[in-house]
Write an enzyme that holds these catalytic residues in place. Sequence first.
Site, PDB file in Angstrom:
ATOM      1  CG  ASP A  28      79.655  55.239  81.977  1.00 59.49           C
ATOM      2  OD1 ASP A  28      78.538  55.621  81.607  1.00 59.49           O
ATOM      3  OD2 ASP A  28      79.835  54.578  83.016  1.00 59.49           O
TER       4      ASP A  28
ATOM      5  CB  SER B 290      76.795  52.590  84.327  1.00 55.28           C
ATOM      6  OG  SER B 290      76.824  53.782  83.586  1.00 55.28           O
TER       7      SER B 290
ATOM      8  CB  THR C 159      81.568  50.921  84.074  1.00 55.68           C
ATOM      9  OG1 THR C 159      80.373  51.617  83.713  1.00 55.68           O
ATOM     10  CG2 THR C 159      82.126  50.215  82.853  1.00 55.68           C
TER      11      THR C 159
ATOM     12  CD  GLU D 259      83.680  53.645  83.496  1.00 50.11           C
ATOM     13  OE1 GLU D 259      82.473  53.946  83.465  1.00 50.11           O
ATOM     14  OE2 GLU D 259      84.319  53.504  84.557  1.00 50.11           O
TER      15      GLU D 259
ATOM     16  CG  HIS E 136      74.682  62.125  83.909  1.00 55.36           C
ATOM     17  ND1 HIS E 136      73.355  61.744  83.900  1.00 55.36           N
ATOM     18  CD2 HIS E 136      75.410  60.977  83.989  1.00 55.36           C
ATOM     19  CE1 HIS E 136      73.278  60.417  83.971  1.00 55.36           C
ATOM     20  NE2 HIS E 136      74.507  59.929  84.013  1.00 55.36           N
TER      21      HIS E 136
ATOM     22  CG  ASP F 145      78.033  52.505  79.786  1.00 55.68           C
ATOM     23  OD1 ASP F 145      78.040  53.497  79.029  1.00 55.68           O
ATOM     24  OD2 ASP F 145      78.192  52.605  81.017  1.00 55.68           O
TER      25      ASP F 145
ATOM     26  CG  HIS G 236      71.988  56.803  81.411  1.00 53.68           C
ATOM     27  ND1 HIS G 236      72.299  55.663  82.125  1.00 53.68           N
ATOM     28  CD2 HIS G 236      72.855  57.754  81.836  1.00 53.68           C
ATOM     29  CE1 HIS G 236      73.318  55.916  82.948  1.00 53.68           C
ATOM     30  NE2 HIS G 236      73.660  57.179  82.786  1.00 53.68           N
TER      31      HIS G 236
END
Length: 522
Positions: free
Chosen positions: A71, A122, A177, A300, A309, A348, A485
Site C-alpha cells: 500500500d 486505497s 485494501t 498487504e 503519509h 495500489d 497520495h
Amino acid sequence: MKKRLTKIAAVTMAVGMAMASLAGCGSSDAAASDTTKTVQAAAGNSAETADIQEQQAETRIPKYIFLFIGDGMSYPQIQSAAYYMGTTGSSGGVETDELSFMDFPVAGSAQTFDSTSFCPDSASTATSIATGNKTYSGVINMDTSLTVPYETMAEKLKEQMGYKIGILSTVNLNHATPAAFYAHQDSRNNYYEIGRELIDSGFDYFAGGALLKDTGADKDEISIYDLAEEAGYKVIKTEAEAQALTGEDGKAIIIAEQLADADSMNYQVDVKDDQMVLADYVEKGIEVLSNDNGFFMMVEGGKIDWACHANDAGSSIGDVTALDAAVEKALDFYTEHPDETLILVTGDHETGGLTIGFAGTNYDTYMTNLSNQKISYARFDEEYVAKYKEEKTDFDTVLGDVKELFGLMKADDPDASEDSALLLTDYELQRLETAYNRTLEVGAAKQDEMSQEEYVLYGTYEPFSVTITHILNNKSGIAFTSYSHTGLPVPVFAQGAGSELFEGYYDNTDIYNKIASLTGIE
C-alpha cells in the site's frame, strides 16, 4: 479438480483477453470485446493465428496465486529500500541490494487513477485490482451510482473454482485494501458493516491487525469476533495459538498479539526479535490453505502507506523489506510448485511523493544515515512525545533522545566528530526547536486549523516528530512532496504460471482482467 479441467478450453481462448487489455483501461467486458476483434483479425492470417495458438498453448494456468500489494508502494519506495540495503551493507561506493521481487522475470507498470482523481485512494484502487472496475475514492466494490456491487476475484475464485482464500494485512483487516477483496460498501469507513461481510465471505484465512470498531460505531453492536466464532471461525489472538494453527482447524482469523498504532501490526523498525511478522503469517497461511484444488492469497504491506503519509522514509524502507521477506516465503512455495504458482507484487498507488534526491544534497545521497533511525514516528509519538507534552520537558533534554533514536546531534556534542553527516546546522536546530514548541503548545492539528505554511511544514502530524524525520530524510538525500497520495504508476512484478501476461504498460483494472483470463473466472 474436474471443474477446473472443464474450463481449460475456455481459458486458452481467454488468454487473448489479457493481450488486448494491455492497450485498454476498461472492464473485463471491454477486454473481452477487444479480444474478439483481435481473434477475428488474426484469423485471416494463418501465420499470426499459429503464433497466437502457440502462445496460448505455452501459457500455464496458475493453481496457487499470491498477490502482494504494498500500500502506497511505487518505484520510489522500492528503489529507496534497495539503495538503502545496498549502501548499508557495502564497504564503500554506490551499491544496491535488489529485493527478491526485483529479480522476477516479468515487470510491467499500471496506472492508478480512479473515477475521482489522478491521486486516488486505497478503496478505489483496490477495487480496480480486485474487480477490474473503476469507482470513486472512498468506495469499496460499488459502482459510481453506489447501487451496483462488484464481485471480486477472490469471491469468484472461491465460488467458481473452489479455491481456498487468504487475506493478510499489516493494518486492520477491515481496512480499505483487504476489505476490497470481500466487502461491498459505499464508504470505506463502514468498518462494522465491512467486518460483517468479512464473516459472510466464508474465506478461509485472515491474519493481521485488529478489526476497527468491532462493536459498531456507537459500541452497541454484537462483537464481530463473537459473530465470527458463531459462524465457525477460530478467532486467534496470541502467537502461541497462531503457531499451533493447522489446516485441520478450519476457518481462522488471526489478530496479531502485539498491536501498535490504530491496532495495526508494528512497523518493522519497532518489531522485537521474537515477534511474529508478516512473513510468518504468510508461511502459516501457506500451511493452512494448501490443498490440491488451489488457493489465492492477498498479502498487504499496509504500513508502507502510513509511513509515507507521515514522511517517515526510515519506516517505509523497513516495511518494504518486511513485504519482501513475505514474498520470499511465496518463492519458497514456488520452488516446490513452479508450474502451478503465480506470484504478483504491486502497489495500489504511491504515497507521499517520495523521491531520491534533495536540494540540500545536490547529486549526492547518504542512505546510510537512515540506519541511525531506531524507532518509527508512531512509536516515538507514543513513548516519548506524549511524555514530553505531559512533563513539559526542556528542549536540550529532548535532544538527547533525538540523538539516541535518530542519530541527529548538535555541533558541540561530544560525539559530533564521529559522524559529521548527522550534525544539525543552525537552521535545522532552529526548525527543530520551533517544531518542538509547537508540539508542546498545539500538537497535531487538522489541516483546516492551521495556516498553509504550518500545513506544509507539519501536515497533520506531531510537529516535532515529522520535523525530525524530514531533517533525517533530507540529510540522507530523500524528500517528500505530499502527505497524501500521488498519481504515479505502480510497478507490477510477476513470476510463475501466466506471468508473461503482466508485461507492458496498462491500467490497474487489467491486473484483474489478466488473472481472470488465466483462471477462467467469469
